[in-house]
Design a protein around this motif. Structure first.
Motif, PDB file in Angstrom:
ATOM      1  N   PHE A 278       0.801  -1.214   0.000  1.00  0.00           N
ATOM      2  CA  PHE A 278       0.000   0.000   0.000  1.00  0.00           C
ATOM      3  C   PHE A 278       0.843   1.278   0.000  1.00  0.00           C
ATOM      4  N   PHE A 279       1.507   1.584   1.097  1.00  0.00           N
ATOM      5  CA  PHE A 279       2.243   2.840   1.198  1.00  0.00           C
ATOM      6  C   PHE A 279       3.729   2.591   1.436  1.00  0.00           C
ATOM      7  N   ALA A 280       4.541   3.494   0.899  1.00  0.00           N
ATOM      8  CA  ALA A 280       5.976   3.463   1.170  1.00  0.00           C
ATOM      9  C   ALA A 280       6.219   4.264   2.451  1.00  0.00           C
ATOM     10  N   THR A 281       6.689   3.601   3.486  1.00  0.00           N
ATOM     11  CA  THR A 281       6.825   4.220   4.805  1.00  0.00           C
ATOM     12  C   THR A 281       8.021   5.163   4.861  1.00  0.00           C
ATOM     13  N   THR A 282       7.779   6.395   5.260  1.00  0.00           N
ATOM     14  CA  THR A 282       8.852   7.385   5.366  1.00  0.00           C
ATOM     15  C   THR A 282       9.095   7.834   6.796  1.00  0.00           C
ATOM     16  N   ASN A 283       8.218   7.463   7.709  1.00  0.00           N
ATOM     17  CA  ASN A 283       8.303   8.024   9.057  1.00  0.00           C
ATOM     18  C   ASN A 283       8.075   6.978  10.132  1.00  0.00           C
ATOM     19  N   GLU A 284       8.503   7.334  11.328  1.00  0.00           N
ATOM     20  CA  GLU A 284       8.140   6.595  12.531  1.00  0.00           C
ATOM     21  C   GLU A 284       7.533   7.600  13.511  1.00  0.00           C
ATOM     22  N   PHE A 285       7.147   7.129  14.670  1.00  0.00           N
ATOM     23  CA  PHE A 285       6.506   7.993  15.647  1.00  0.00           C
ATOM     24  C   PHE A 285       7.280   7.975  16.964  1.00  0.00           C
TER      25      PHE A 285
END
Length: 415
Positions: free
Chosen positions: A61-68
């Motif tokens: 689905f999405f290309a992950t660019t971040n964490e929290f």
């Protein structure tokens, strides 16, 4: 995780913070758990940190660019976030100066999405200001031939940022400026001095290139150690910045998921920047991580000439853990039987296990005829609350704690 967070809360000072890094898969579960432990009212923020700007494709689905990073205070009423230093870009906005300092003009009218900005919210801050025709004289007293200025715009009644008494003080100190626009309306400004600047308030989204975990995490660690030895370390700058805004120069920082030791490195780096005396305590379970962590900190200390700031490495005194490790490395039923014999004499077993194995139990054990199942059975017999020697049992002769170790523990837990 719940047990660790419960204990972590006990370690926190009343004005302390806990910052927990998490990915999107576990964020909602963590938030619910942390709300329960620390109190929803003490949840300060959920930061978004762009640590992989190119995007990491780990699903369809999405290309992950971040964490929290979820930030809680022990007590919101006592906690205080530090500001970042002023950036060059911000400093350039202070583009005016007088005999006192550099300053910039800020609109005195409070409006827009700001809370409590309407007349009905703060009626005492809705009042007329009078300005002379040459714009040089400003007064709260109505004067002949002066313009009357109210905090109104497009028919909406807003408020001034200050009460009349505070505004008068600014007039007396030459801190108020009036300007006339081409359409004829007059705006009231006050001088925001650079000397009043607290710093840049941290934002909830961190997008700077220095937070890139590949460049300032993975590659940095490889450079320090001369080899690739750890997967996905965090950017050093991410941890430096979170420590910077949540601690003071003399604080103690605890990281109970130490990983590659980025937190320890960050504390050393920040102390170097502001001459602080922060100390760190790192906790890690995996032996390969401990090796990386220790080597990294030794290299950083040596490189930066911080030999007077050596760190002390300790490990929990194992008890049942000795047998668990032996069981996990065993290869045959015969080897497992020998370990079982030792366990019956020298370990603490669960309450439902008889310490001495009768011959018929031995026969049943051999009949299982599956090393992995035999191994699991013996591991389940061990009391997991006795994997390590507890501080409360340090004087128990059963555990044979040396006088040297007793002295070290008393010194470590003195405070």
């Amino acid at each position: 995780m719940k047990n660790r967070l419960d204990v972590a809360k006990q370690f926190l000072t009343d004005d302390g913070f806990i910052a927990i890094s998490i990915d999107n898969y576990e964020l909602l579960y963590l938030g619910t758990l942390a709300d329960e432990i620390f109190g929803r009212e003490n949840r300060i923020s959920v930061l978004t940190i762009v640590h992989h700007p190119a995007g990491k494709t780990n699903n369809n689905f999405f290309a992950t660019t971040n964490e929290f990073m979820v930030v809680y205070a022990k007590n919101r009423e006592l906690a205080k976030i530090n500001f970042f230093q002023m950036s060059e870009k911000t400093e350039k906005t202070y583009n005016l100066a007088d005999e006192i300092s550099k300053y910039k003009l800020e609109n005195l009218m409070r409006k827009g999405e700001t809370r409590n900005a309407r007349r009905e919210d703060r009626p005492k801050q809705f009042y007329p200001i009078y300005v002379s025709k040459d714009l040089k004289q400003i007064s709260l007293t109505k004067e002949e031939n002066y313009f009357e200025v109210l905090p109104k715009e497009n028919g909406i009644e807003w408020v001034w940022s200050n009460s009349p008494s505070t505004f008068q003080k600014k007039i007396d100190n030459n801190e108020i400026v009036a300007k006339k626009h081409k359409d004829g309306h007059i705006q009231i400004f006050f001088k925001r001095r650079i000397t009043d600047y607290e710093g840049e308030r941290p934002k909830t989204t961190w997008i700077d290139k220095r937070y890139n975990a590949t460049e300032h995490g993975t590659k940095l660690l490889e450079k320090i150690l001369g080899k690739k030895s750890f997967s996905y370390p965090k950017s050093l700058h991410t941890i430096v910045d979170i420590v910077k805004i949540t601690t003071d120069p003399g604080d103690i920082i605890l990281d109970f998921f130490a990983g590659s030791g980025t937190t320890g490195h960050a504390v050393l780096e920040l102390n170097k920047q502001d001459s602080g005396t922060r100390q760190f305590i790192l906790v890690e379970q995996l032996e390969e991580h401990i090796t990386v962590c220790k080597e990294r900190l030794e290299q950083v200390i040596a490189k930066d000439g911080l030999m007077g700031r050596n760190f002390l490495s300790c490990e929990l005194m194992p008890y049942n853990e000795v047998f668990r490790e032996r069981l996990q490395s065993a290869k045959s039923s015969a080897e497992l039987l020998n370990i079982w014999c030792d366990m019956s004499k020298d370990s603490v077993l669960n309450w439902y296990v008889k310490p001495h194995k009768p011959e018929e139990a031995k026969e049943h054990f051999i009949a299982i005829n599956d090393v992995e199942k035999q191994k699991k059975l013996l591991v389940d017999m061990l009391d997991k609350n006795q994997l390590y020697v507890h501080l409360s049992e340090i004087e128990d002769e059963t555990f044979n704690v040396s006088e040297e170790d007793k002295t070290l523990n008393r010194a470590f837990y003195a405070n």
